[in-house]
Scaffold this motif. Structure first.
Motif, mmCIF file in Angstrom:
data_model
loop_
_atom_site.group_PDB
_atom_site.id
_atom_site.type_symbol
_atom_site.label_atom_id
_atom_site.label_comp_id
_atom_site.label_asym_id
_atom_site.label_seq_id
_atom_site.Cartn_x
_atom_site.Cartn_y
_atom_site.Cartn_z
ATOM 1 N N GLY A 67 0.787 -1.195 0.051
ATOM 2 C CA GLY A 67 0.082 0.052 -0.115
ATOM 3 C C GLY A 67 0.857 1.181 0.112
ATOM 4 O O GLY A 67 1.592 1.478 0.856
ATOM 5 N N TYR A 68 0.859 2.122 -1.332
ATOM 6 C CA TYR A 68 1.780 3.290 -1.239
ATOM 7 C C TYR A 68 0.931 4.483 -0.962
ATOM 8 O O TYR A 68 -0.126 4.551 -1.682
ATOM 9 C CB TYR A 68 2.381 3.244 -2.568
ATOM 10 N N ILE A 69 1.160 5.309 0.020
ATOM 11 C CA ILE A 69 0.500 6.283 0.320
ATOM 12 C C ILE A 69 1.420 7.794 0.264
ATOM 13 O O ILE A 69 2.522 7.639 0.870
ATOM 14 C CB ILE A 69 0.052 6.489 1.788
ATOM 15 N N GLN A 70 1.164 8.627 -0.764
ATOM 16 C CA GLN A 70 2.004 9.935 -0.785
ATOM 17 C C GLN A 70 1.454 11.033 -0.309
ATOM 18 O O GLN A 70 0.125 11.254 -0.594
ATOM 19 C CB GLN A 70 2.233 10.141 -2.475
ATOM 20 N N LEU A 71 1.848 11.557 0.799
ATOM 21 C CA LEU A 71 1.426 12.784 1.296
ATOM 22 C C LEU A 71 1.952 14.103 0.665
ATOM 23 O O LEU A 71 2.886 14.136 0.990
ATOM 24 C CB LEU A 71 1.529 12.768 2.867
ATOM 25 N N GLU A 72 1.309 14.889 0.061
ATOM 26 C CA GLU A 72 1.668 15.994 -0.588
ATOM 27 C C GLU A 72 2.068 17.146 0.357
ATOM 28 O O GLU A 72 2.585 18.150 0.200
ATOM 29 C CB GLU A 72 0.813 16.468 -1.744
ATOM 30 N N SER A 73 1.151 17.294 1.466
ATOM 31 C CA SER A 73 1.004 18.221 2.489
ATOM 32 C C SER A 73 -0.042 18.027 3.391
ATOM 33 O O SER A 73 -0.590 16.850 3.516
ATOM 34 C CB SER A 73 0.018 19.598 1.719
ATOM 35 N N PHE A 74 0.214 18.558 4.636
ATOM 36 C CA PHE A 74 -0.584 18.479 5.778
ATOM 37 C C PHE A 74 -1.742 19.443 5.762
ATOM 38 O O PHE A 74 -1.704 20.525 6.722
ATOM 39 C CB PHE A 74 0.140 18.399 7.105
ATOM 40 N N GLY A 75 -2.909 19.426 5.252
ATOM 41 C CA GLY A 75 -3.801 20.239 4.981
ATOM 42 C C GLY A 75 -4.865 19.907 5.973
ATOM 43 O O GLY A 75 -4.804 18.909 6.867
ATOM 44 N N ASP A 76 -5.987 20.937 5.918
ATOM 45 C CA ASP A 76 -7.178 20.441 6.921
ATOM 46 C C ASP A 76 -7.713 19.021 6.589
ATOM 47 O O ASP A 76 -8.188 18.597 7.726
ATOM 48 C CB ASP A 76 -8.420 21.526 6.379
ATOM 49 N N SER A 77 -7.914 18.670 5.369
ATOM 50 C CA SER A 77 -8.517 17.320 5.286
ATOM 51 C C SER A 77 -7.588 16.019 5.028
ATOM 52 O O SER A 77 -8.047 15.233 4.916
ATOM 53 C CB SER A 77 -9.386 17.495 4.036
#
Length: 553
Positions: A195-205
């Motif tokens: 399972g590959y999860i890319q987090l681009e930013s830590f936003g509200d959602s």
């Protein structure tokens, strides 16, 4: 008041990559200075009373806000106009105003790297690879990314006429501008089981998007996880802490020290599930702030293996302070440390596995594969360099050069010889000790491989007799390089029996010119019967091959 983490090179990064970013307003210097002067006392008071550390009188006595912040020397304390502040918030939440494309600058204009799904650009038919050469009649050739974006962006609801070069054609498009939002989390399945999860930013959602991505991937029966935080410069403190709960449970995620020296413990919230399968986090020098909070938390609690390079090292918290002129002061108010109290500011988070020269994602995939699958992947050009660096990094006691590099990829193969001064246009004659089924000889059973990159050199084969074949590279070899001539045990004799054991011959090319004519009579020795040489991992001594002496005839 919401707490923020500044994203390293945030505006520059999104200007370069996303046309959907609204640029900083080009307000005139005199007007901006006049506006700033009106709130100078407010900024001075905030710095004096709420900045994370004591502020010197030299800073506080500066005649303008710009000079005051310059003297302060904190790149994370910044004055925003009201529009700039909105741009910043939008960038954290991955919401932008524009036509919706990711770009790369070329001499002739703006190259479309990718098109945002559901954007105006997609609706009119823009495609990756298109080159925008002009916007509303203005040539984009030779401009910087900031200058080019200025002509492509504009108020929501307006349109821009662009000329696009697509191959040999030039097409005209009229594209509307509007707010375009992208998810801050992307999920997919790699290699059928990760399972590959890319987090681009830590936003509200982002916490909600993260949980949704995990659930969707879990339904696809993944057995391990890769969380990619490379180039993620941060976002909201609360988002990082919320996501930490999916890994560390309701434990302390970060420690924050205020200006008085008091240490506050921030506990991750209880989440509906925690991930307990093998997990790898990917980081690099642009993983900052909120990324470092999450990374340090999973590292402290040993919930994941960190792979890549050391993170940026931004251990400070910023808060937004509205000013009476409509502007906002983003100011450093606290310092933060890992859950176990480790320093982050100007230090960063050190990876468990340091991958510098190759793709850390490829290295992570190899780490999560079973032994045989990893070895099969390692032999392909896509994973060749990552495997080499991974083994070199993780084998602290024995380095590859100490025991023969080829054994990283072909552990059961025997080294036949190591030859220096190989011509760049060399032909290779291979002699087997039995008649060969020539249908079993092809570019997958006899390979010429660049040992650094894994590139397979295209070859043709010419039979010279029942037991002899000439390997003919279709292009000259590179000078001052090392190649492996690999003969796999899938070569068969005329009775259909496979040869026993594979071999590797190491070839070091010369630094000479590749323009020398090929000598058709050149030969690199021959193979001799197995009975005349020692063998390893051989079940049947009647079949196999060996290079006797690789010297030119």
């Amino acid at each position: 008041m919401r707490e923020f983490f500044w994203r390293k090179k945030l505006l520059g990064r999104f200007t370069a990559l996303l046309l959907v970013l609204t640029l900083i307003l080009s307000t005139s210097t005199s007007a901006l200075a006049a506006t700033n002067d009106n709130v100078l006392p407010e900024v001075r008071d905030l710095l004096q009373k709420q900045y994370a550390d004591p502020v010197s009188q030299d800073v506080l006595s500066a005649p303008t806000i710009d000079e005051m912040l310059r003297r302060l020397g904190d790149p994370h304390t910044t004055y925003f106009s009201s529009q700039e502040y909105q741009d910043f918030v939008d960038s954290v939440n991955m919401s932008f105003t524009g036509i919706g494309i990711h770009i790369e600058m070329l001499p002739e204009g703006v190259k479309v790297v990718s098109v945002v799904k559901g954007s105006p650009a997609e609706e009119v038919g823009l495609k990756a690879g298109d080159v925008i050469v002009s916007a509303d009649g203005q040539s984009l050739a030779g401009l910087s990314d900031e200058e080019a974006v200025k002509y492509l962006r504009g108020p929501e609801g307006s349109s821009v006429q662009i000329s696009v070069k697509r191959g040999t054609e030039t097409k005209e498009f009229t594209v509307a501008r509007r707010t375009v939002s992208e998810p801050t989390v992307e999920g997919s399945v790699l290699d059928g089981h990760i399972g590959y999860i890319q987090l681009e930013s830590f936003g509200d959602s982002t916490p909600m998007e993260f949980a949704s991505a995990v659930v969707k991937l879990d339904y696809q029966n993944v057995d391990s996880w890769i969380v990619d935080l490379r180039d993620n410069g941060g976002g909201y403190l609360t988002s990082a802490i919320d996501i930490a709960g999916f890994f560390i449970g309701s434990n302390v995620a970060v420690k924050v020290k205020d200006r008085t020296g008091v240490l506050h413990l921030y506990q991750a919230p209880y989440q509906p599930f925690t991930l307990n399968q093998p997990i790898i986090f990917l980081t690099n020098e642009y993983s900052a702030s909120a990324s470092e909070i999450l990374t340090s938390a999973v590292k402290d609690y040993k919930k994941a293996t960190i792979v890549g390079t050391r993170t940026y090292g931004k251990g400070t918290v910023q808060t937004m302070f509205p000013l009476s002129n409509g502007g906002v002061l983003k100011m450093t108010v606290d310092h933060f440390y890992s859950a176990f109290g480790h320093e982050i500011n100007k230090v960063g988070v050190t990876p468990d596995v340091n991958i510098v020269n190759s793709d850390s994602l490829k290295a992570a995939e190899l780490m999560l594969a079973n032994k045989q699958t990893a070895l099969d992947m390692a032999k392909t050009p896509d994973y060749w360099e990552a495997w080499r660096e991974l083994v070199n990094t993780t084998s602290s006691d024995v380095k590859p050069e100490q025991y023969a590099l080829y054994s990283l990829y072909y552990p059961d193969y025997q080294k036949m010889a190591e030859i220096a001064n190989v011509s760049l246009n060399q032909l290779f004659n291979v002699h087997f000790n039995k008649a060969v089924d020539w249908q079993s000889v092809n570019d997958s059973t006899i390979e010429l491989i660049n040992s650094m990159t894994g590139e397979r050199i295209l070859t043709t084969f010419e039979t010279l007799g029942p037991s002899d074949v000439q390997v003919i590279p279709e292009k000259d070899l590179s000078p001052d390089s090392t190649y492996w001539l690999v003969v796999h045990p899938t070569v068969k004799d005329t009775s259909g029996k496979a040869m026993s054991g594979g071999t590797v011959t190491i070839l070091h090319t010369t630094q000479g010119s590749a323009a020398e004519p090929k000598a058709k009579t050149q030969s690199f020795g021959s193979f001799r019967p197995l009975s005349e040489r020692p063998l390893t991992n051989t079940n049947d001594p009647d079949y196999g091959w060996a290079i006797q002496d690789l010297t030119k005839k």
